[in-house]
Design a protein around this motif. Structure first.
Motif, mmCIF file in Angstrom:
data_model
loop_
_atom_site.group_PDB
_atom_site.id
_atom_site.type_symbol
_atom_site.label_atom_id
_atom_site.label_comp_id
_atom_site.label_asym_id
_atom_site.label_seq_id
_atom_site.Cartn_x
_atom_site.Cartn_y
_atom_site.Cartn_z
ATOM 1 N N ALA A 1 -8.026 27.513 79.887
ATOM 2 C CA ALA A 1 -8.024 28.488 78.867
ATOM 3 C C ALA A 1 -6.460 28.467 78.448
ATOM 4 C CB ALA A 1 -8.411 30.074 79.182
ATOM 5 N N TYR A 2 -6.162 28.821 77.252
ATOM 6 C CA TYR A 2 -4.738 28.839 76.698
ATOM 7 C C TYR A 2 -4.702 30.154 75.564
ATOM 8 C CZ TYR A 2 -7.170 26.482 72.648
ATOM 9 O OH TYR A 2 -8.007 26.263 71.651
ATOM 10 N N LYS A 3 -3.337 30.334 75.530
ATOM 11 C CA LYS A 3 -3.107 31.570 74.377
ATOM 12 C C LYS A 3 -3.450 31.108 73.225
ATOM 13 C CE LYS A 3 0.942 34.120 72.681
ATOM 14 N NZ LYS A 3 2.377 34.153 72.895
ATOM 15 N N GLY A 4 -4.244 32.013 72.426
ATOM 16 C CA GLY A 4 -4.691 31.778 70.994
ATOM 17 C C GLY A 4 -6.299 31.380 71.023
ATOM 18 N N GLY B 1 -17.068 38.394 71.085
ATOM 19 C CA GLY B 1 -15.962 37.390 71.444
ATOM 20 C C GLY B 1 -14.561 38.106 71.397
ATOM 21 N N GLY B 2 -13.669 37.461 71.505
ATOM 22 C CA GLY B 2 -12.125 38.030 71.428
ATOM 23 C C GLY B 2 -11.257 37.001 71.559
ATOM 24 N N THR B 3 -9.884 37.051 71.493
ATOM 25 C CA THR B 3 -9.071 35.899 71.275
ATOM 26 C C THR B 3 -7.815 36.257 72.399
ATOM 27 O OG1 THR B 3 -9.189 35.867 68.787
ATOM 28 C CG2 THR B 3 -7.081 34.974 70.002
ATOM 29 N N ILE B 4 -7.606 35.416 73.050
ATOM 30 C CA ILE B 4 -6.537 35.210 74.372
ATOM 31 C C ILE B 4 -5.216 35.596 73.713
ATOM 32 C CG2 ILE B 4 -5.612 33.999 76.235
ATOM 33 C CD1 ILE B 4 -8.486 32.815 76.474
ATOM 34 N N GLU B 5 -4.446 36.699 74.187
ATOM 35 C CA GLU B 5 -3.292 36.944 73.735
ATOM 36 C C GLU B 5 -2.450 36.267 74.877
ATOM 37 O OE1 GLU B 5 -1.633 41.376 73.451
ATOM 38 O OE2 GLU B 5 -2.158 40.400 71.234
ATOM 39 N N SER B 6 -2.586 36.597 76.297
ATOM 40 C CA SER B 6 -1.723 35.860 77.327
ATOM 41 C C SER B 6 -2.579 35.730 78.291
ATOM 42 C CB SER B 6 -0.712 36.963 77.578
ATOM 43 O OG SER B 6 -1.129 38.229 78.082
ATOM 44 N N LEU C 1 -6.743 40.158 75.881
ATOM 45 C CA LEU C 1 -7.230 39.928 74.725
ATOM 46 C C LEU C 1 -6.676 40.665 73.711
ATOM 47 C CD1 LEU C 1 -11.076 39.992 76.144
ATOM 48 C CD2 LEU C 1 -9.822 37.785 75.405
ATOM 49 N N ALA C 2 -6.562 40.142 72.459
ATOM 50 C CA ALA C 2 -5.909 40.706 71.161
ATOM 51 C C ALA C 2 -6.774 41.938 71.052
ATOM 52 C CB ALA C 2 -6.053 39.824 70.015
ATOM 53 N N ALA C 3 -5.844 42.879 70.209
ATOM 54 C CA ALA C 3 -6.752 44.298 70.115
ATOM 55 C C ALA C 3 -7.956 44.360 69.361
ATOM 56 C CB ALA C 3 -5.603 45.074 69.130
ATOM 57 N N SER C 4 -8.698 45.122 69.907
ATOM 58 C CA SER C 4 -10.112 45.519 69.647
ATOM 59 C C SER C 4 -11.139 44.147 69.778
ATOM 60 C CB SER C 4 -10.246 45.905 68.040
ATOM 61 O OG SER C 4 -9.407 47.128 67.855
ATOM 62 N N THR D 1 -20.724 32.657 81.946
ATOM 63 C CA THR D 1 -19.648 31.673 81.390
ATOM 64 C C THR D 1 -19.486 31.687 79.791
ATOM 65 O OG1 THR D 1 -20.539 29.891 83.146
ATOM 66 C CG2 THR D 1 -19.264 28.948 81.121
ATOM 67 N N LEU D 2 -18.231 31.792 79.469
ATOM 68 C CA LEU D 2 -17.775 31.854 78.047
ATOM 69 C C LEU D 2 -17.407 30.685 77.491
ATOM 70 C CD1 LEU D 2 -15.862 35.221 78.578
ATOM 71 C CD2 LEU D 2 -18.383 34.969 77.922
ATOM 72 N N PHE D 3 -17.655 30.345 76.358
ATOM 73 C CA PHE D 3 -17.159 29.215 75.751
ATOM 74 C C PHE D 3 -16.042 29.482 74.779
ATOM 75 C CE2 PHE D 3 -21.056 30.532 73.509
ATOM 76 C CZ PHE D 3 -20.314 30.740 72.133
ATOM 77 N N GLU D 4 -15.353 28.290 74.475
ATOM 78 C CA GLU D 4 -14.379 28.301 73.472
ATOM 79 C C GLU D 4 -14.931 28.293 72.344
ATOM 80 O OE1 GLU D 4 -10.247 26.028 71.701
ATOM 81 O OE2 GLU D 4 -11.434 25.026 73.226
ATOM 82 N N ALA D 5 -14.609 29.317 71.358
ATOM 83 C CA ALA D 5 -15.419 29.556 69.832
ATOM 84 C C ALA D 5 -14.527 29.245 68.782
ATOM 85 C CB ALA D 5 -15.733 31.203 69.878
ATOM 86 N N THR D 6 -15.089 29.133 67.883
ATOM 87 C CA THR D 6 -14.252 28.691 66.434
ATOM 88 C C THR D 6 -13.617 29.844 65.871
ATOM 89 O OG1 THR D 6 -16.334 29.149 65.177
ATOM 90 C CG2 THR D 6 -15.944 26.867 65.820
ATOM 91 N N ALA D 7 -14.066 31.279 66.446
ATOM 92 C CA ALA D 7 -13.505 32.374 65.862
ATOM 93 C C ALA D 7 -13.574 33.505 66.678
ATOM 94 C CB ALA D 7 -14.282 32.770 64.492
#
Length: 197
Positions: free
Chosen positions: A87-90, A99-104, A118-121, A131-137
């Motif tokens: 996993a990586y930032k962003g 889903g959600g976006t990794i902030e840190s 995860l980024a807000a909300s 198991t979660l996958f890397e998503a397009t959005a």
């Protein structure tokens, strides 16, 4: 055995759990150049890691998934995942529904797991063991990529690295895998790969 060489096979076996029936493994001929995009901070790609192969360019791209180690409800911004993920930032995480976006990512505070902020909300809700996958959005509905093969051996992540890809394997044990394979990957891999539970 050549003079001066000593092989410690017991050490190798102790560090490599049997992840599948090795006699069923079929390896593709020739190597694939490892695509280094989004592998910053990753030292090695382990055996049985999911890959996407490009046979025309002879390239392999690692598919990034994470295992959840503690339940999370929608709106929560702290997610605990199994250590040593790619996993990586962003990066967007998803399960096909939300889903959600990794902030840190905090990889040092706890020896048992990594903590992702995860980024807000975020809408992400998941249970321990998912198991979660890397998503397009950030919505987390669609995987960025799904596996078409698995990695054969430990591969150092460096410029010019190549991987040997597995095109078939049976009795793969998900609980023994070093990096996770999502349900979407399993569907994409098809009947050339058999998973046991």
């Amino acid at each position: 055995m050549p003079a001066g060489f000593k092989y410690d096979l017991k050490s190798i076996e102790a560090n490599m759990p049997e992840m599948c029936r090795y006699e069923t493994v079929y390896r593709y001929s020739g190597g694939f150049n490892l695509v280094l995009d989004n592998l910053t901070g990753v030292d090695k790609i382990p055996p049985m890691a999911p890959l996407v192969l490009d046979f025309v360019k002879r390239q392999a791209t690692a598919v990034i998934n994470v295992d959840v180690v503690e339940d999370i409800s929608a709106g929560t911004t702290s997610l605990k995942i199994k250590k040593n993920s790619f996993a990586y930032k962003g990066m967007h995480l998803g399960n096909g529904t939300n889903g959600g976006t990794i902030e840190s990512i905090d990889k040092t505070s706890n020896a048992e797991y990594d903590t992702v902020t995860l980024a807000a909300s975020p809408t992400l809700a998941a249970k321990k063991g998912d198991t979660l996958f890397e998503a397009t959005a950030a919505a987390g509905k669609t995987p960025k990529a799904t596996a078409t093969a698995l990695n054969y051996a430990w591969t150092k992540v460096e410029e010019g690295a190549t991987v040997t890809a597995i095109g078939q394997a049976y009795e793969i044990r998900p609980t023994k895998l070093i990096v996770p394979i999502s349900e979407k990957d399993k569907a994409s891999l098809g009947d050339r790969f058999m998973f046991t539970y």
